[in-house]
Design an enzyme around this catalytic site. Structure first.
Site, short mmCIF file in Angstrom:
data_model
loop_
_atom_site.label_atom_id
_atom_site.label_comp_id
_atom_site.label_asym_id
_atom_site.label_seq_id
_atom_site.Cartn_x
_atom_site.Cartn_y
_atom_site.Cartn_z
N CYS A 1 -53.96 4.16 -71.83
CA CYS A 1 -52.81 3.73 -72.36
C CYS A 1 -52.22 2.90 -71.38
CB CYS A 1 -52.78 4.31 -73.51
SG CYS A 1 -51.59 4.35 -74.41
N ASN B 273 -57.68 -3.11 -71.85
CA ASN B 273 -56.60 -2.71 -72.62
C ASN B 273 -54.92 -3.97 -72.27
OD1 ASN B 273 -55.08 -0.77 -73.91
ND2 ASN B 273 -55.71 0.68 -73.62
N GLY C 174 -58.99 -9.33 -76.18
CA GLY C 174 -57.44 -9.76 -75.29
C GLY C 174 -56.94 -11.37 -75.91
C1 LIG Z 1 -50.59 -1.42 -82.26
C2 LIG Z 1 -51.75 -1.35 -81.02
C3 LIG Z 1 -52.02 -0.77 -80.67
C4 LIG Z 1 -52.79 -0.29 -80.15
N1 LIG Z 1 -53.79 1.20 -80.00
C5 LIG Z 1 -54.52 1.28 -78.79
C6 LIG Z 1 -55.84 2.58 -79.20
O1 LIG Z 1 -55.07 3.62 -79.48
N2 LIG Z 1 -56.41 3.14 -78.26
C7 LIG Z 1 -56.40 1.38 -77.25
O2 LIG Z 1 -57.95 2.02 -76.57
N3 LIG Z 1 -56.54 0.22 -77.30
C8 LIG Z 1 -55.03 -0.10 -78.43
N4 LIG Z 1 -54.78 -1.09 -78.25
C9 LIG Z 1 -54.93 -2.07 -76.89
C10 LIG Z 1 -56.45 -3.16 -77.90
O3 LIG Z 1 -57.08 -2.37 -78.62
C11 LIG Z 1 -56.28 -3.95 -76.82
O4 LIG Z 1 -56.96 -3.59 -76.31
C12 LIG Z 1 -55.12 -4.98 -76.97
O5 LIG Z 1 -54.62 -4.84 -77.65
C13 LIG Z 1 -56.11 -6.31 -76.15
O6 LIG Z 1 -56.60 -6.82 -77.74
P1 LIG Z 1 -55.50 -8.18 -78.02
O7 LIG Z 1 -55.16 -8.78 -77.86
O8 LIG Z 1 -56.88 -8.46 -79.40
O9 LIG Z 1 -55.32 -7.50 -79.32
C14 LIG Z 1 -53.62 -1.55 -79.02
C15 LIG Z 1 -52.92 -2.70 -79.31
C16 LIG Z 1 -52.57 -2.91 -80.85
C17 LIG Z 1 -51.53 -4.72 -80.29
#
Ligand SMILES: Cc1cc2nc3c(=O)[nH]c(=O)nc-3n(C[C@H](O)[C@H](O)[C@H](O)COP(=O)(O)O)c2cc1C
Length: 310
Positions: free
Chosen positions: A134, A195, A246
């Site tokens: 994170c 992440n 991602g």
């Molecule tokens: C608003 C928001 C909150 C997130 N909170 C977490 C979290 O609490 N724990 C975590 O491992 N990843 C968290 N992520 C990351 C997502 O799980 C993911 O790894 C990242 O957004 C990439 O994927 P995506 O492009 O499909 O969103 C968060 C992402 C967003 C957008």
């Protein structure tokens, strides 16, 4: 709809999932919010918002901002803490009929181990995902940037509980492969990546950052090429399954990740603008697999042909 001759089950080390389509931590709340919109039982797995040992209020607002092809967030792991999670959210999640992979983040090694031991035996917990990535919590990210620390925390968690363990890594490193290899050495069942990518947005007229925390994590379609690259590199460099995350918003995106080397995927940001996206992708997956004459998901994993670029 499942075409009868396409097998969607996937194996992530000791964890078996009915299909490879999961929803990513932090983008699906604790699933209750989505119940009216999505047939939750059909998902391969649900990853609730990352929990920490103690409750956290998160970062100051604004916490999200839209960017070209994606979004930035600096939520800062706003959550109720492990005890309230077990008491308030797990009983509901346990009844959903799908695998619940609990995402945990510790301030230090001891907290990861303590939370893992606490979650062992809690009804409905199928596996743990260690959020060592994170970007919004100072300290937390160190475990995902230092291979030795990453191996230590994964092996500590493995020793503390018998649950399958996924290590979720950050793309914000020069070379992700040694960190993934360290997670593998520590005993991870699978590696989740990526992440968010550390970024920022600025309102120049006011000379102000657009996020209260100044910096935040970039996600959405803008990060997909970075995630594909990370999946490809880690799949080549380790011997354990990879979970691709991602910018996934369509079945074509999923197929790209599978071919790059992912055994399963998680959908994140797309849930915010289309909560049903994961189910639509799941419905479209068998036909996409059949286009490659695959009888199972495993048949296409890592089948990228780099000899003849398109
Ligand atoms: C608003 C928001 C909150 C997130 N909170 C977490 C979290 O609490 N724990 C975590 O491992 N990843 C968290 N992520 C990351 C997502 O799980 C993911 O790894 C990242 O957004 C990439 O994927 P995506 O492009 O499909 O969103 C968060 C992402 C967003 C957008």
């Amino acid at each position: 709809m499942n075409l009868p001759d396409v097998h969607l089950e996937v194996q992530l080390g000791r964890l078996c999932l009915a299909n490879p389509i999961m929803v990513a931590s932090g983008t699906f709340g604790y699933a209750r919010e989505m119940a009216g919109l999505v047939d939750l039982a059909r998902l391969g797995a649900i990853l609730p918002k990352t929990i920490t040992q103690e409750p956290r209020a998160g970062n100051p607002p604004p916490r999200t901002v839209e960017t070209t092809g994606g979004m930035l967030n600096s939520i800062g792991l706003d959550n109720d803490g492990v005890e309230l999670f077990v008491e308030k959210h797990m009983p509901y999640l346990a009844g959903l009929g799908t695998a619940i992979i609990v995402s945990i983040a510790g301030k230090g090694y001891e907290e990861y181990v303590r939370m893992a031991a606490r979650l062992e035996g809690v009804s409905g917990v199928a596996a743990l995902e260690l959020n060592v990535s994170c970007p919004n919590v100072s300290g937390g990210v160190d475990f995902g940037t230092d291979p030795a620390l990453c191996e230590k925390v994964v092996s500590g968690v493995r020793a503390a509980c018998s649950l399958p363990v996924l290590a979720k890594l950050t793309p914000n490193v020069t070379n992700i492969v040694p960190v993934a290899q360290a997670a593998e050495s520590g005993g991870a069942d699978a590696i989740s990546l990526i992440n968010t990518c550390l970024g920022m947005a600025i309102d120049w007229k006011r000379r102000r950052p657009r996020l209260g925390n100044v910096l935040g994590g970039l996600s959405g379609p803008a990060v997909k090429p970075i995630a594909l690259r990370a999946v490809y590199q880690v799949a080549q460099g380790t011997g354990i399954p990879v979970v691709g995350i991602g910018g996934i918003a369509s079945v074509d995106d999923v197929m790209e990740f599978l071919v790059a080397g992912a055994t399963a995927v998680q959908i994140g940001t797309a849930n915010f603008y289309d909560p049903t996206v994961s189910i639509r992708i799941l419905d479209a997956l068998p036909a996409a697999l059949k286009m490659l004459d695959a009888a199972s998901v495993a048949d296409v994993v890592g089948k990228l042909n780099t000899d003849a670029p398109a």
